[in-house]
Scaffold this motif. Sequence first.
Motif, PDB file in Angstrom:
ATOM      1  N   GLY A  54       0.795  -1.224   0.000  1.00  0.00           N
ATOM      2  CA  GLY A  54       0.000   0.000   0.000  1.00  0.00           C
ATOM      3  C   GLY A  54       0.828   1.275   0.000  1.00  0.00           C
ATOM      4  O   GLY A  54       0.285   2.374  -0.111  1.00  0.00           O
ATOM      5  N   ASN A  55       2.146   1.153   0.142  1.00  0.00           N
ATOM      6  CA  ASN A  55       3.035   2.314   0.098  1.00  0.00           C
ATOM      7  C   ASN A  55       3.360   2.629  -1.366  1.00  0.00           C
ATOM      8  O   ASN A  55       3.914   1.788  -2.067  1.00  0.00           O
ATOM      9  N   PRO A  56       3.017   3.822  -1.863  1.00  0.00           N
ATOM     10  CA  PRO A  56       3.224   4.139  -3.284  1.00  0.00           C
ATOM     11  C   PRO A  56       4.684   4.141  -3.722  1.00  0.00           C
ATOM     12  O   PRO A  56       4.963   4.138  -4.925  1.00  0.00           O
ATOM     13  N   GLU A  57       5.600   4.123  -2.772  1.00  0.00           N
ATOM     14  CA  GLU A  57       7.017   4.106  -3.147  1.00  0.00           C
ATOM     15  C   GLU A  57       7.501   2.704  -3.506  1.00  0.00           C
ATOM     16  O   GLU A  57       8.624   2.535  -3.985  1.00  0.00           O
ATOM     17  N   TYR A  58       6.636   1.706  -3.282  1.00  0.00           N
ATOM     18  CA  TYR A  58       7.037   0.321  -3.518  1.00  0.00           C
ATOM     19  C   TYR A  58       5.956  -0.419  -4.303  1.00  0.00           C
ATOM     20  O   TYR A  58       4.780  -0.037  -4.299  1.00  0.00           O
ATOM     21  N   THR A  59       6.365  -1.507  -4.933  1.00  0.00           N
ATOM     22  CA  THR A  59       5.441  -2.399  -5.625  1.00  0.00           C
ATOM     23  C   THR A  59       5.586  -3.784  -5.031  1.00  0.00           C
ATOM     24  O   THR A  59       6.710  -4.298  -4.909  1.00  0.00           O
ATOM     25  N   LEU A  60       4.463  -4.388  -4.643  1.00  0.00           N
ATOM     26  CA  LEU A  60       4.452  -5.744  -4.105  1.00  0.00           C
ATOM     27  C   LEU A  60       3.781  -6.661  -5.117  1.00  0.00           C
ATOM     28  O   LEU A  60       2.640  -6.447  -5.505  1.00  0.00           O
ATOM     29  N   ASN A  61       4.505  -7.672  -5.562  1.00  0.00           N
ATOM     30  CA  ASN A  61       3.967  -8.638  -6.508  1.00  0.00           C
ATOM     31  C   ASN A  61       4.051 -10.015  -5.871  1.00  0.00           C
ATOM     32  O   ASN A  61       5.120 -10.429  -5.413  1.00  0.00           O
ATOM     33  N   SER A  62       2.926 -10.729  -5.783  1.00  0.00           N
ATOM     34  CA  SER A  62       2.945 -12.030  -5.122  1.00  0.00           C
ATOM     35  C   SER A  62       2.066 -13.024  -5.855  1.00  0.00           C
ATOM     36  O   SER A  62       1.195 -12.646  -6.654  1.00  0.00           O
ATOM     37  N   CYS A  63       2.295 -14.304  -5.595  1.00  0.00           N
ATOM     38  CA  CYS A  63       1.466 -15.363  -6.155  1.00  0.00           C
ATOM     39  C   CYS A  63       1.648 -16.624  -5.320  1.00  0.00           C
ATOM     40  O   CYS A  63       2.650 -16.784  -4.615  1.00  0.00           O
ATOM     41  N   ALA A  64       0.670 -17.509  -5.417  1.00  0.00           N
ATOM     42  CA  ALA A  64       0.754 -18.799  -4.732  1.00  0.00           C
ATOM     43  C   ALA A  64       1.710 -19.713  -5.491  1.00  0.00           C
ATOM     44  O   ALA A  64       1.761 -19.693  -6.722  1.00  0.00           O
ATOM     45  N   THR A  65       2.453 -20.502  -4.745  1.00  0.00           N
ATOM     46  CA  THR A  65       3.412 -21.423  -5.366  1.00  0.00           C
ATOM     47  C   THR A  65       3.236 -22.818  -4.774  1.00  0.00           C
ATOM     48  O   THR A  65       2.505 -23.020  -3.817  1.00  0.00           O
ATOM     49  N   SER A  66       3.962 -23.767  -5.352  1.00  0.00           N
ATOM     50  CA  SER A  66       3.955 -25.118  -4.788  1.00  0.00           C
ATOM     51  C   SER A  66       5.101 -25.315  -3.800  1.00  0.00           C
ATOM     52  O   SER A  66       5.361 -26.445  -3.374  1.00  0.00           O
ATOM     53  N   ARG A  67       5.790 -24.207  -3.432  1.00  0.00           N
ATOM     54  CA  ARG A  67       6.820 -24.342  -2.398  1.00  0.00           C
ATOM     55  C   ARG A  67       6.136 -24.700  -1.087  1.00  0.00           C
ATOM     56  O   ARG A  67       5.193 -24.039  -0.665  1.00  0.00           O
ATOM     57  N   CYS A  68       6.617 -25.747  -0.455  1.00  0.00           N
ATOM     58  CA  CYS A  68       5.955 -26.279   0.726  1.00  0.00           C
ATOM     59  C   CYS A  68       6.960 -26.439   1.866  1.00  0.00           C
ATOM     60  O   CYS A  68       8.083 -26.915   1.653  1.00  0.00           O
ATOM     61  N   PHE A  69       6.552 -26.046   3.065  1.00  0.00           N
ATOM     62  CA  PHE A  69       7.338 -26.293   4.269  1.00  0.00           C
ATOM     63  C   PHE A  69       6.835 -27.600   4.866  1.00  0.00           C
ATOM     64  O   PHE A  69       5.651 -27.726   5.203  1.00  0.00           O
ATOM     65  N   PHE A  70       7.728 -28.568   4.946  1.00  0.00           N
ATOM     66  CA  PHE A  70       7.305 -29.922   5.317  1.00  0.00           C
ATOM     67  C   PHE A  70       8.361 -30.601   6.165  1.00  0.00           C
ATOM     68  O   PHE A  70       9.525 -30.180   6.214  1.00  0.00           O
ATOM     69  N   GLY A  71       7.944 -31.679   6.828  1.00  0.00           N
ATOM     70  CA  GLY A  71       8.854 -32.408   7.697  1.00  0.00           C
ATOM     71  C   GLY A  71       9.000 -33.860   7.298  1.00  0.00           C
ATOM     72  O   GLY A  71       8.051 -34.495   6.823  1.00  0.00           O
ATOM     73  N   GLN A  72      10.196 -34.381   7.477  1.00  0.00           N
ATOM     74  CA  GLN A  72      10.477 -35.805   7.305  1.00  0.00           C
ATOM     75  C   GLN A  72      10.762 -36.404   8.681  1.00  0.00           C
ATOM     76  O   GLN A  72      11.513 -35.824   9.462  1.00  0.00           O
ATOM     77  N   PHE A  73      10.174 -37.540   8.949  1.00  0.00           N
ATOM     78  CA  PHE A  73      10.488 -38.279  10.166  1.00  0.00           C
ATOM     79  C   PHE A  73      11.645 -39.230   9.890  1.00  0.00           C
ATOM     80  O   PHE A  73      11.730 -39.826   8.812  1.00  0.00           O
ATOM     81  N   ASN A  74      12.509 -39.382  10.863  1.00  0.00           N
ATOM     82  CA  ASN A  74      13.653 -40.279  10.724  1.00  0.00           C
ATOM     83  C   ASN A  74      13.240 -41.689  11.160  1.00  0.00           C
ATOM     84  O   ASN A  74      13.089 -41.957  12.353  1.00  0.00           O
ATOM     85  N   PHE A  75      13.091 -42.565  10.183  1.00  0.00           N
ATOM     86  CA  PHE A  75      12.634 -43.923  10.482  1.00  0.00           C
ATOM     87  C   PHE A  75      13.739 -44.795  11.074  1.00  0.00           C
ATOM     88  O   PHE A  75      13.494 -45.941  11.450  1.00  0.00           O
TER      89      PHE A  75
END
Length: 511
Positions: free
Chosen positions: A251-272
């Motif tokens: 919302g600040n006119p001095e800047y431009t914010l461009n965003s989109c949804a991605t398939s980047r995922c934060f996920f966990g692996q369990f150590n078997f």
Amino acid sequence: MKKKFIAAVLAGAVMISGLSVSVMADKEKTFVYGTTGYSEEMGDAGLNPHDNYSGWSALRYGVGETLFKYNDNMEVEPWLATDYEFVDDTTVKITLRDGVKFSSGRTMDAQAVKECLENLVKVHDRAPSDMKIDYIDADGLTLTIYTTEPCPAIINYLGDPYGAIIDMEYGVQGEGGNANVAGTGPYIAEKVTPTQIDLVKNENYWGGDVKVDKVTVKSFSDGSALTAALQTGDIQGTYGLQYDNYALFDGNPEYTLNSCATSRCFFGQFNFESEIMQDQNIRKAVEMGIDKEGFCSVIMEGRGLPAKAAFPDSFSYGNEAVETVSYDPEGAKKLLEESGWKDTDGDGYADKDGQKLTIDWLTYPTRLEQPKLAEYAQATLKEIGIDVVVNNTSDHTTYAADGNFDVYVSSTTTAPTGDPEYFFTSTVVGPKNYGKYENKEVTALTEKLHQAFEPEERAKLATELQQKILDDDGFFFVSHLNMGIVTKSNVKGMAAHPCDYYEITADLDVE
């Protein structure tokens, strides 16, 4: 079977008025870009696409290009190629774009592409199993790839950053985070280090006029420093701001914010291979003890979307196609009690045979969301009686490879090629399966996915595979990233992309 895709010709006209030229004739345009997405700890330092994830940097910063790329709908389009044809199930013929030169001056033809791809499958950890290349024929601008078995997703894989086409006669100059290459992109790297890349425009770029003369890419590991650099003008654009800092620019006119949804995922692996994690009740309790909704809305300031599994809702095989456990602290406590873990000494943590229930949580600092997720999980899991010891280290891959963790939380773009196969072949049954998860049925279904040509069948298999790893509690998924790029308002031509590539392009301009 014969399948053919005729490429739509991507054409554009670059129109620059005589007035603009005269005004800018003596003024060099520069752009300084700050990012938390470039570092050795994430495996993408340097520009050699045949080394780990450094192809991401080659594509992101305009040095390298692939035969095919992805549009805003993550559909495959030609780039350095113009069309392709599956001659049969194990043969694909690709026509290359004419008039393309490497920054070294060498013409890009089928022989040059053959040399590049042959080196890729010789040295890369994922490409050989992804593409199943047997041998390649080169004839002028016609490249014919023969695979050892049907590989329907090979065109998608040729758009993966590791498929950036580089001049192997020029070779790889330097090693690791200092590696430089000769690509076909709008920019040429003059200097490459693990923390900075200095770029100059490619005067002979095949794709048209490159508007900015010099670009500097700077790596930041501290989110506050990145924000401050944008506010003071030390940088003109950013990737990877802390989520609570987007409000400073939105919302600040001095800047431009461009965003989109991605398939980047934060996920966990369990150590078997961890004795504690071999108990499925404990694995499920960990999942049920993490408040994904709270993490996304409060910690990520709404710039993350809760994840059920590997793929977001925008995919037909995404979140809504599968089922998993939800946040349920009381249910989690009951599972722990079923396995004999209960707080008997009143310290707030479950114990068994005199041992406190403690898990080692491995993550790394450069992805700013991940230390925050570790702290958040540490608090919510304490409520169900689990003591979480966080190892937040830039040396996370060493710990992961050595199995020194109970839970390893990282991030990955699960569908960087617009196809579901990548996540399973790289992380579930491939070299990034640090938790040593194994299910013979999952392995067989992954192989079936690898050889399925029809999109509907691939989507069905992707859904089935996700459900099986969720039912096994082999992995857990917390959030999909809504990525953002923030620039000064006079910066044009930068846009967030669903695949998380293509940041510095020929469209970049500073007015």
